[in-house]
Design a protein around this motif. Structure first.
Motif, PDB file in Angstrom:
ATOM      1  N   LYS A 155       0.835  -1.206   0.000  1.00 16.86           N
ATOM      2  CA  LYS A 155       0.000   0.000   0.000  1.00 16.86           C
ATOM      3  C   LYS A 155       0.868   1.254   0.000  1.00 16.86           C
ATOM      4  O   LYS A 155       0.537   2.254  -0.640  1.00 16.86           O
ATOM      5  CB  LYS A 155      -0.920   0.013   1.226  1.00 16.86           C
ATOM      6  CG  LYS A 155      -2.178  -0.826   1.099  1.00 16.86           C
ATOM      7  CD  LYS A 155      -3.107  -0.532   2.263  1.00 16.86           C
ATOM      8  CE  LYS A 155      -4.436  -1.275   2.134  1.00 16.86           C
ATOM      9  NZ  LYS A 155      -4.288  -2.709   2.341  1.00 16.86           N
ATOM     10  N   GLN A 162       1.191   7.410  -6.256  1.00  8.88           N
ATOM     11  CA  GLN A 162       0.052   8.279  -6.544  1.00  8.88           C
ATOM     12  C   GLN A 162       0.304   9.712  -6.082  1.00  8.88           C
ATOM     13  O   GLN A 162      -0.049  10.671  -6.773  1.00  8.88           O
ATOM     14  CB  GLN A 162      -1.211   7.722  -5.867  1.00  8.88           C
ATOM     15  CG  GLN A 162      -1.646   6.361  -6.375  1.00  8.88           C
ATOM     16  CD  GLN A 162      -1.895   6.357  -7.869  1.00  8.88           C
ATOM     17  OE1 GLN A 162      -2.573   7.235  -8.403  1.00  8.88           O
ATOM     18  NE2 GLN A 162      -1.342   5.367  -8.556  1.00  8.88           N
ATOM     19  N   TYR A 173      -6.587  15.043  -4.651  1.00  9.86           N
ATOM     20  CA  TYR A 173      -6.394  13.602  -4.472  1.00  9.86           C
ATOM     21  C   TYR A 173      -6.629  13.191  -3.022  1.00  9.86           C
ATOM     22  O   TYR A 173      -7.284  12.177  -2.745  1.00  9.86           O
ATOM     23  CB  TYR A 173      -4.980  13.215  -4.905  1.00  9.86           C
ATOM     24  CG  TYR A 173      -4.672  11.750  -4.698  1.00  9.86           C
ATOM     25  CD1 TYR A 173      -5.404  10.763  -5.354  1.00  9.86           C
ATOM     26  CD2 TYR A 173      -3.654  11.348  -3.831  1.00  9.86           C
ATOM     27  CE1 TYR A 173      -5.134   9.417  -5.161  1.00  9.86           C
ATOM     28  CE2 TYR A 173      -3.377  10.006  -3.633  1.00  9.86           C
ATOM     29  CZ  TYR A 173      -4.119   9.048  -4.304  1.00  9.86           C
ATOM     30  OH  TYR A 173      -3.846   7.711  -4.101  1.00  9.86           O
ATOM     31  N   PHE A 176     -10.241  13.164  -2.332  1.00  8.34           N
ATOM     32  CA  PHE A 176     -10.816  11.953  -2.925  1.00  8.34           C
ATOM     33  C   PHE A 176     -10.610  10.750  -2.003  1.00  8.34           C
ATOM     34  O   PHE A 176     -11.532   9.949  -1.792  1.00  8.34           O
ATOM     35  CB  PHE A 176     -10.169  11.700  -4.291  1.00  8.34           C
ATOM     36  CG  PHE A 176     -10.489  10.354  -4.879  1.00  8.34           C
ATOM     37  CD1 PHE A 176     -11.718  10.118  -5.475  1.00  8.34           C
ATOM     38  CD2 PHE A 176      -9.556   9.322  -4.837  1.00  8.34           C
ATOM     39  CE1 PHE A 176     -12.016   8.865  -6.016  1.00  8.34           C
ATOM     40  CE2 PHE A 176      -9.849   8.076  -5.371  1.00  8.34           C
ATOM     41  CZ  PHE A 176     -11.081   7.842  -5.961  1.00  8.34           C
ATOM     42  N   LEU A 177      -9.428  10.631  -1.433  1.00 10.15           N
ATOM     43  CA  LEU A 177      -9.151   9.510  -0.533  1.00 10.15           C
ATOM     44  C   LEU A 177      -9.998   9.582   0.730  1.00 10.15           C
ATOM     45  O   LEU A 177     -10.467   8.554   1.236  1.00 10.15           O
ATOM     46  CB  LEU A 177      -7.668   9.499  -0.155  1.00 10.15           C
ATOM     47  CG  LEU A 177      -6.671   9.167  -1.265  1.00 10.15           C
ATOM     48  CD1 LEU A 177      -5.252   9.186  -0.712  1.00 10.15           C
ATOM     49  CD2 LEU A 177      -6.972   7.814  -1.894  1.00 10.15           C
ATOM     50  N   THR A 180     -13.696   8.567  -0.174  1.00 10.22           N
ATOM     51  CA  THR A 180     -13.931   7.246  -0.758  1.00 10.22           C
ATOM     52  C   THR A 180     -13.127   6.202   0.021  1.00 10.22           C
ATOM     53  O   THR A 180     -12.163   6.539   0.711  1.00 10.22           O
ATOM     54  CB  THR A 180     -13.494   7.207  -2.236  1.00 10.22           C
ATOM     55  OG1 THR A 180     -12.073   7.425  -2.312  1.00 10.22           O
ATOM     56  CG2 THR A 180     -14.213   8.271  -3.052  1.00 10.22           C
ATOM     57  N   PRO A 181     -13.508   4.927  -0.106  1.00  9.06           N
ATOM     58  CA  PRO A 181     -12.775   3.871   0.613  1.00  9.06           C
ATOM     59  C   PRO A 181     -11.574   3.325  -0.157  1.00  9.06           C
ATOM     60  O   PRO A 181     -11.210   2.162   0.011  1.00  9.06           O
ATOM     61  CB  PRO A 181     -13.853   2.790   0.788  1.00  9.06           C
ATOM     62  CG  PRO A 181     -14.730   2.944  -0.415  1.00  9.06           C
ATOM     63  CD  PRO A 181     -14.747   4.422  -0.732  1.00  9.06           C
ATOM     64  N   THR A 182     -10.966   4.158  -1.004  1.00 11.02           N
ATOM     65  CA  THR A 182      -9.823   3.694  -1.795  1.00 11.02           C
ATOM     66  C   THR A 182      -8.701   3.190  -0.898  1.00 11.02           C
ATOM     67  O   THR A 182      -8.125   2.123  -1.132  1.00 11.02           O
ATOM     68  CB  THR A 182      -9.297   4.835  -2.687  1.00 11.02           C
ATOM     69  OG1 THR A 182     -10.366   5.341  -3.483  1.00 11.02           O
ATOM     70  CG2 THR A 182      -8.181   4.341  -3.594  1.00 11.02           C
ATOM     71  N   LEU A 183      -8.368   3.969   0.126  1.00 11.20           N
ATOM     72  CA  LEU A 183      -7.376   3.567   1.124  1.00 11.20           C
ATOM     73  C   LEU A 183      -7.969   3.813   2.508  1.00 11.20           C
ATOM     74  O   LEU A 183      -8.696   4.790   2.707  1.00 11.20           O
ATOM     75  CB  LEU A 183      -6.077   4.371   0.966  1.00 11.20           C
ATOM     76  CG  LEU A 183      -5.205   4.068  -0.255  1.00 11.20           C
ATOM     77  CD1 LEU A 183      -4.072   5.086  -0.362  1.00 11.20           C
ATOM     78  CD2 LEU A 183      -4.643   2.650  -0.197  1.00 11.20           C
TER      79      LEU A 183
END
Length: 237
Positions: A155, A162, A173, A176-177, A180-183
């Protein structure tokens, strides 16, 4: 493609260059962590000592709506009579849990909504969650590198790539993280200082990104509590 491959190799090289031992922290890193834990413990003890003598067996992290309602009923009296102590105690517990990645902060958010209502509850959750994330950020900056390399090497490489790729629009960015559950948020808190995310970007993304989730959590809490009370009255009859 070649640039991305080079970045990936560089990231893997960074991970591989970290010397791991049986215990990932050095003596001084462990000492800093222990000192922070001691500071939180002293803060909680001082809050506890300022409260009036009583049976505090109800003070435990709620795991369901019933326990949340019981805790809320007990704390409402203390909140009106000892507002400062309750607020300080709540903040210390929340920040401590967030700093050391202890599960259960969602129930602390539920409790804020149950005790203080929508707007005060949202403000309290955003404040404490941001403070806890910031505390985790700075603690990780001091002692977190070995732990992150040990726990989340893949990760970390992805996150590093990124961040490097989106450096010019990093706030977008990070927002966004957060939204959202991206990380996982826990990983973001710990890894951000290691991949050189500036604190002001981290702070803004955390504050703005937490508001929608905090609002939804508090509103849902109040709705569920009202349903629980109605069901209790109905079944009681």
């Amino acid at each position: 493609m070649e640039g991305g491959r080079n970045q990936s190799n560089s990231g893997n090289g960074t991970v591989n260059n970290v010397v791991r031992s049986g215990f990932p922290l050095s003596f001084w890193e462990a000492a800093v962590g222990a000192f922070v834990i001691l500071g939180f413990a002293v803060g909680l003890l001082l809050v506890y000592l300022t409260l009036p003598p009583s049976d505090y067996s109800f003070l435990k992290l709620p795991r369901n709506l019933g326990e949340l309602q019981i805790l809320r009923d007990h704390l409402e009296t203390y909140t009106s009579d000892y507002t400062a102590q309750v607020l300080v105690g709540y903040c210390v517990v929340y920040v401590f849990m967030q700093t050391f990645m202890i599960p259960g902060t969602v129930f602390m958010s539920l409790l804020a909504g149950a005790l203080f209502g929508v707007f005060k509850g949202v403000a309290l959750v955003v404040f404490t969650a941001t403070a806890g994330a910031s505390s985790c950020f700075f603690l990780s900056k001091i002692v977190g590198r070995p732990l992150v390399f040990t726990l989340w090497p893949d990760k970390l490489v992805f996150f590093q790539e990124q961040v490097a790729r989106r450096r010019e629009r990093l706030l977008n960015y990070m927002l966004f993280l957060r939204l959202t559950p991206t990380l996982p948020n826990t990983f973001i808190n710990v890894a951000s200082p290691i991949v050189d995310v500036p604190y002001h970007i981290f702070f803004l993304a955390t504050v703005i990104g937490l508001i929608p989730a905090a609002y939804i959590t508090v509103k849902v809490t109040l709705f569920l509590i009202s349903l629980y009370l109605r069901a209790t009255k109905l079944w009681g009859h």
